[in-house]
Design an enzyme around this catalytic site. Structure first.
Site, PDB file in Angstrom:
ATOM      1  CG  HIS A   3      -8.159   0.486   1.806  1.00 51.30           C
ATOM      2  ND1 HIS A   3      -8.688  -0.240   0.760  1.00 51.30           N
ATOM      3  CD2 HIS A   3      -7.658  -0.425   2.677  1.00 51.30           C
ATOM      4  CE1 HIS A   3      -8.513  -1.534   0.992  1.00 51.30           C
ATOM      5  NE2 HIS A   3      -7.881  -1.668   2.153  1.00 51.30           N
ATOM      6  CG  HIS A  89      -1.463   1.151   6.158  1.00 52.40           C
ATOM      7  ND1 HIS A  89      -2.433   1.310   7.125  1.00 52.40           N
ATOM      8  CD2 HIS A  89      -2.068   0.520   5.131  1.00 52.40           C
ATOM      9  CE1 HIS A  89      -3.578   0.805   6.695  1.00 52.40           C
ATOM     10  NE2 HIS A  89      -3.378   0.321   5.485  1.00 52.40           N
ATOM     11  CG  HIS A 114      -2.571  -3.248   6.040  1.00 47.34           C
ATOM     12  ND1 HIS A 114      -3.470  -2.730   5.124  1.00 47.34           N
ATOM     13  CD2 HIS A 114      -2.182  -4.452   5.554  1.00 47.34           C
ATOM     14  CE1 HIS A 114      -3.599  -3.589   4.111  1.00 47.34           C
ATOM     15  NE2 HIS A 114      -2.841  -4.641   4.356  1.00 47.34           N
ATOM     16  CG  HIS A 116      -8.190  -4.390  10.074  1.00 47.92           C
ATOM     17  ND1 HIS A 116      -9.375  -3.722   9.829  1.00 47.92           N
ATOM     18  CD2 HIS A 116      -7.444  -4.226   8.949  1.00 47.92           C
ATOM     19  CE1 HIS A 116      -9.355  -3.188   8.625  1.00 47.92           C
ATOM     20  NE2 HIS A 116      -8.176  -3.479   8.068  1.00 47.92           N
TER      21      HIS A 116
END
Length: 205
Positions: A3, A89, A114, A116
């Site tokens: 992102h 990630h 990544h 979470h």
């Protein structure tokens, strides 16, 4: 991570801000850089690098292993830098573990991001690199990976979209890892998960 450029303003800002890095194996034409050497308060140099995984990711990124190999060869811990940190990630824990073992003895820390959710596998690998598959997010864990629960649940249950996702705004948990290193070798001597505040710290009788 993947992102990095969701906010278009970052396209120009990343070129001017030395504290921001983008993934090493992002498109070569992308602005910014995939690693940085920073100094801590005592003047010690620390390499920080990030790479994107390939397994189950939304687009085919370049090979993270070769991208990291090039940077690590140029910055051996205990040599040009006192410590080296790699953020992988990625979606697949197997790929994160692969990066960890690939970097073992060449970095102070390999930590995944990544997904979470913090994992319970903090360890020091055989050649001295600290490792954890995912540090977890910093945010409200009374959520669905940081998002307010209503819309994600609707999509899971009905398969239909009604609204955009919105961030959960309850009490946040700070998640990460604390690593001690040997200044001479740059390798890890201890690793401890960090979880402060919020729901992850709550206990029940």
């Amino acid at each position: 991570g993947d992102h990095a450029f969701d906010q278009k303003d970052l396209l120009s800002y990343v070129e001017r801000e030395p504290r921001i890095i983008r993934p090493l194996n992002y498109a070569r034409e992308a602005p910014g850089r995939g690693h940085a050497v920073v100094e801590d308060r005592r003047g010690r140099k620390v390499l920080v690098a990030q790479a994107l995984g390939q397994v189950f990711m939304s687009r085919p990124y370049d090979d993270p292993f070769s991208a990291l190999d090039t940077v690590l060869r140029a910055h051996p811990p205990g040599g040009m830098v006192c410590a080296a940190i790699v953020d992988i990630h990625a979606e697949a824990t197997s790929e994160k573990m692969g990066i960890g073992h690939f970097c073992d003895g060449r970095t102070s820390l390999v930590v995944g991001t990544h997904t979470h959710v913090p994992t319970a596998d903090a360890q020091i690998l055989p050649r001295g690199t600290a490792y954890q598959s995912d540090a977890g997010m910093c945010g409200d864990y009374d959520s669905i990976i940081g998002m307010e629960k209503t819309e994600p649940l609707r999509r899971f249950v009905t398969g239909m979209t009604r609204d955009r996702f919105s961030p959960a705004e309850g009490e946040a948990t700070l998640s990460g890892v604390l690593v001690a290193t040997d200044d001479r070798t740059g390798l890890a001597t201890a690793i401890e998960p960090v979880r402060e505040g919020g729901r992850l710290m709550q206990t029940h009788p």
